[in-house]
Design a protein around this motif. Structure first.
Motif, PDB file in Angstrom:
ATOM      1  N   GLU A  91       0.846  -1.152   0.037  1.00 51.12           N
ATOM      2  CA  GLU A  91       0.100   0.139   0.129  1.00 51.12           C
ATOM      3  C   GLU A  91       0.861   1.125   0.209  1.00 51.12           C
ATOM      4  OE1 GLU A  91      -3.227  -0.150  -0.248  1.00 51.12           O
ATOM      5  OE2 GLU A  91      -3.414  -2.406  -0.315  1.00 51.12           O
ATOM      6  N   GLY A  93       2.751   4.515   1.165  1.00 48.27           N
ATOM      7  CA  GLY A  93       3.287   4.922   2.234  1.00 48.27           C
ATOM      8  C   GLY A  93       4.701   4.883   2.431  1.00 48.27           C
ATOM      9  N   GLU A  94       5.555   5.079   3.572  1.00 50.08           N
ATOM     10  CA  GLU A  94       6.728   5.190   3.639  1.00 50.08           C
ATOM     11  C   GLU A  94       7.289   4.103   3.383  1.00 50.08           C
ATOM     12  OE1 GLU A  94       7.964   6.356   7.551  1.00 50.08           O
ATOM     13  OE2 GLU A  94       7.016   8.166   7.470  1.00 50.08           O
ATOM     14  N   ASP A  97       7.334   3.989  -0.541  1.00 51.66           N
ATOM     15  CA  ASP A  97       8.145   4.606  -1.194  1.00 51.66           C
ATOM     16  C   ASP A  97       9.872   4.422  -1.094  1.00 51.66           C
ATOM     17  OD1 ASP A  97       6.165   6.436  -1.708  1.00 51.66           O
ATOM     18  OD2 ASP A  97       6.120   7.618   0.066  1.00 51.66           O
TER      19      ASP A  97
END
Length: 447
Positions: A91, A93-94, A97
């Motif tokens: 998903e 998010g960090e 990324d």
């Protein structure tokens, strides 16, 4: 009377390759729908037409990937172990990324290095090869070595290549419902990657355990990359084998014509069948129509790629010739949409594929009478003849044998896909790998 019955039975049996596989595909679709439910919205479809495909696909709310979709249980099942670390299924998010940044770094290679590496890997694979081959099987060791050198910046040992090929072949065979999963093959690669992490020549995503880093590499580079590049190259070579005039033009022509061949192949045989996304917010599609948050959108690449093209089932590289409509204006997105998780190798892959196909054409003439479909469950049967070898009666007999064999294999394979596919869909629903992961019960997530 008895003779007539035997004649009728013989006619039915002889005609099986013509009609049975198609009927079984329809039946498989019905079974899968019944087991998985009818939660999805087809795009293009009744709610979203072809003209809104790009708009909806690019919408910021069409960004959910796994959470909340029954289909995700099935994809996580096929991609185990490590679907929770697979870049395509994380998903936003960090963590996503960080993983996406690591992938971009590994794929950022000078053009000359990509070309040289491809020539070397494909050249080793082709050494001594001739006769009837399965194109996907032929190319998989080359792309296994290619991916290994991208990650480790050193030649791929035979043992590592065999582990990578065994893992990738097992995943794609299960995805095609031609065989069940063999988790031992996949786990052996995971263990090897955990041990090999100190030799990785790139910065890996921070904040991950050693096993998570290994699963990230396994999913992105030694599963998806190897499978997709092997299938894409097999599709291009299969298209050339089925169209001798195009093959001769590609052999004699420049890279621009070969690029047209690749583009048309990926239009007619896109690597993605359905890409599903879960909406994280409402998406308006008409004045009084809204796709609500939590909906599962199934973007149908084959349907989109056929819309807007005259005689869309015909293989015609001329569609992408200079003077025609620019590619950006066509219904052609073989590497996905830039605004919604496009393939991270969208620059590297066409360059490497061009070199790989050129290496094969430089050495062989290709012939095939086998069925060429988007999913390529037959793995691309093809006759490789050294370029300047004599072609005579033996070639014709071989092609006749291939035609008969492929037709009857298709009958048996379709039945196998029905049985094994039904079992795996049921088993995926039973295990609920994705649902349990997001609910906090992730035990046995790779079982």
């Amino acid at each position: 009377m008895l003779t007539a019955v035997w004649v009728a039975a013989a006619i039915v049996v002889i005609s099986l390759p013509r009609w049975l596989p198609g009927r079984v595909v329809v039946l498989r679709g019905w079974v899968f729908t019944r087991i998985n439910g009818e939660e999805s919205i087809a795009v293009p479809g009744d709610l979203v037409g072809v003209d809104r495909f790009r708009e909806v696909y690019s919408h910021p709310a069409a960004s959910g990937r796994s959470k909340g979709a029954v289909l995700s249980d099935l994809f996580w099942y096929w991609l185990s172990p490590g679907p929770e670390m697979h870049q395509e299924h994380l998903e936003a998010g960090e963590r996503y990324d960080a993983v996406a940044l690591a992938t971009r770094r590994i794929l950022s290679q000078p053009r000359a290095r990509v070309e040289e590496l491809t020539r070397r890997c494909v050249g080793r694979t082709l050494e001594g090869r001739r006769g009837v081959v399965r194109l996907r099987d032929l190319m998989m060791p080359a792309w296994a070595e290619f991916s290994y050198e991208l990650v480790f910046r050193e030649p791929c040992p035979p043992h590592a290549r065999d582990l990578i090929v065994g893992n990738a072949d097992d995943v794609v065979t299960a995805l095609k419902c031609c065989g069940l999963r063999h988790m031992d093959r996949r786990d052996r690669l995971t263990a090897y990657l955990v041990e090999s992490l100190p030799r990785v020549a790139h910065e890996l995503p921070a904040g991950l355990t050693a096993r998570e880093q290994a699963l990230y590499l396994q999913g992105a580079f030694f599963n998806t990359a190897v499978v997709q590049m092997s299938e894409a190259t097999a599709h291009v070579l299969m298209a050339l084998a089925r169209h001798p005039d195009v093959q001769n033009g590609a052999r004699a022509g420049d890279d621009r014509f070969l690029d047209q061949v690749i583009a048309e192949t990926l239009r007619l045989y896109p690597l993605f069948g359905i890409a599903h996304r879960v909406t994280t917010g409402d998406i308006p599609v008409a004045e009084d129509v809204v796709i609500p948050a939590g909906s599962v959108l199934c973007f149908d690449y084959p349907a989109f790629h056929r819309a807007g093209f005259p005689d869309p089932e015909r293989f015609d590289p001329g569609r992408f010739a200079p003077g025609h409509a620019p590619v950006r204006e066509l219904n052609h997105i073989p590497f996905g949409m830039p605004a919604n998780r496009p393939c991270p190798a969208w620059r590297l892959a066409p360059l490497a594929m061009r070199v790989a196909v050129r290496e094969v054409l430089r050495s062989y003439e290709l012939d095939s009478t086998a069925a060429h479909t988007r999913s390529l469950p037959n793995r691309g049967p093809c006759l490789l003849t050294p370029l300047h070898a004599r072609r005579g009666r033996g070639r014709r007999l071989t092609l006749l044998f291939m035609r008969l064999r492929d037709g009857w294999e298709d009958v048996w394979r379709s039945l196998v896909q029905l049985v094994l596919g039904t079992y795996m869909v049921w088993d995926a629903r039973r295990l609920r790998l994705c649902e349990r992961h997001f609910s906090g019960d992730a035990r046995s997530a790779s079982t």
